[in-house]
Design a protein around this motif. Structure first.
Motif, short mmCIF file in Angstrom:
data_model
loop_
_atom_site.label_atom_id
_atom_site.label_comp_id
_atom_site.label_asym_id
_atom_site.label_seq_id
_atom_site.Cartn_x
_atom_site.Cartn_y
_atom_site.Cartn_z
N THR A 172 9.57 -0.51 0.16
CA THR A 172 9.13 -0.55 1.55
C THR A 172 10.24 -0.90 2.54
N ARG A 231 3.34 0.10 -4.20
CA ARG A 231 4.73 0.06 -3.75
C ARG A 231 5.25 -1.37 -3.81
N ARG A 260 0.82 -1.22 0.00
CA ARG A 260 0.00 0.00 0.00
C ARG A 260 0.85 1.27 0.00
N ASP A 261 0.38 2.25 -0.77
CA ASP A 261 0.98 3.59 -0.73
C ASP A 261 0.19 4.42 0.29
N ASP A 262 0.44 5.72 0.33
CA ASP A 262 -0.23 6.60 1.30
C ASP A 262 -1.74 6.70 1.07
N GLN A 263 -2.20 6.38 -0.12
CA GLN A 263 -3.62 6.41 -0.43
C GLN A 263 -4.28 5.02 -0.27
N GLY A 264 -3.50 4.05 0.19
CA GLY A 264 -4.04 2.71 0.41
C GLY A 264 -4.08 1.84 -0.84
#
Length: 149
Positions: free
Chosen positions: A69, A64, A56-60
């Motif tokens: 990570t 990535r 998941r990225d910052d927007q879910g």
């Protein structure tokens, strides 16, 4: 080569009750060398695993990769990924690489992940292993080194 990749919060592998590998967040990679595979297949599959965007990225969103990570990989040999179930009720495994080739390619795959900068733990080739995991998602992806150029 074939791999079944699972995004995990944690995973471990034991042989005869002794834990031999453990990771926190990252990927559990069950891997099988097939007849005709060579070192380039191990390198190619390791690169795909390392760059597979399933975290998941910052927007879910799954945007990535393991390389992004800083997560780890637990690599476990599993010749049963070569199972042929097209006929009958008993799977056949004749398409798996011979054990000596399988071991070499399994080790080459793990080493290729390490060379990409991924902290990598392993199981024990050919052993009866107990694998524990906490699948995150759950996210489980099938990869084959022959699927993509």
């Amino acid at each position: 080569m074939r791999a079944l990749v699972q995004r995990v919060a944690e995973a471990s592998v034991a042989v005869e009750g002794q834990q031999i590998g453990q990771i926190g967040p990252g990927l559990l990679v069950l891997v099988c060398a097939m007849q005709g595979d060579d070192d380039s297949a191990a390198d190619k599959l390791a690169a795909r695993v390392a760059r597979l965007r399933i975290f998941r990225d910052d927007q879910g969103r799954m945007n990535r990769a393991l390389l992004d990570t800083g997560g780890a990989a637990l690599v476990v040999s599993q010749f049963t990924l070569a199972a042929d179930t097209r006929t009958g009720n008993r799977p056949g495994f004749s398409s798996a690489a011979a054990p000596e080739d399988g071991r070499r390619l399994y080790e080459a795959f793990a080493q290729a992940l390490r060379q990409l900068g991924i902290a990598t733990e392993t199981g024990q080739f050919g052993a009866d292993m107990q694998v524990r995991l906490l699948n995150d998602g759950p996210v489980t992806i099938w990869l084959d080194s022959t699927d993509r150029a």
